[in-house]
Every structure is written in C-alpha cells, then in structure tokens.
Write a protein that holds these residues in place. Structure first.
Motif: not given
Length: 102
Positions: A51-56, A62-65, A78-80
C-alpha cells in the motif's frame, strides 16, 4: 484470491506508468521515495506492491491512484490511466497566470 486476478498486476501498472511518464527508474524513484533497487524488484515481479508504494506514487501523481489499485479509470472523478497518452506527461506545462493589469 479470485480466479483470473493477477497478483502482480499492480507491478505491471507501475512499470507502465513510469514508461508513459518517460522517466528512468532513478528519476521515478527520486520523485516517489521508492528505492531504485526496490522499484526494479517491483517491475520484475520479485516483490509484491505494498500500500505504501501506491501511496508514494499517488502523492506525486494523484490522478493515477485508483488506476494503480484497480486497473480501471474513473474520468468523472479525475482518476485516469496512462493508456492512450500520446506523449510523456513530463512535457505538460502548468498554465501561467495572466499578467497583472496596471
């Protein structure tokens, strides 16, 4: 795990994002705080994504989270995804404010 789910799909998405952004592993690592060797291990599926990799990564882009987590885009939120990007996103410029009127 559900049948048909790839436990390393997020690893592939990290690599795809880095390449779409036109960044080397060193550049991506520097921007995200993920070590270069660890990033290499993630991309070569020697280590699972935490999870911390995704968070970093999402902290920087942020648009790719949501896409990093699920493989799906939510354009209305706005998630692309980087799919279909014609040029590396590193070349995009932020619009400058108009000059002040005197």
């Amino acid at each position: 795990m559900k049948p048909g789910l790839d436990e390393f799909a997020a690893n592939d998405r990290i690599r795809q994002l880095r390449k779409t952004l036109g960044l080397t592993r060193d550049e991506f690592a520097q921007k995200t705080g993920i070590g270069t060797n660890q990033l290499s291990n993630l991309e070569h599926k020697k280590q699972k994504v935490y999870a911390w990799h995704i968070e970093a990564i999402s902290h920087v882009w942020p648009q790719y989270g949501y896409w990093l987590c699920t493989g799906e885009a939510l354009p209305d939120a706005e998630q692309i995804s980087p799919e279909g990007e014609e040029e590396p996103l590193t070349h995009l410029k932020v619009a400058e404010p108009p000059p002040k009127k005197r």
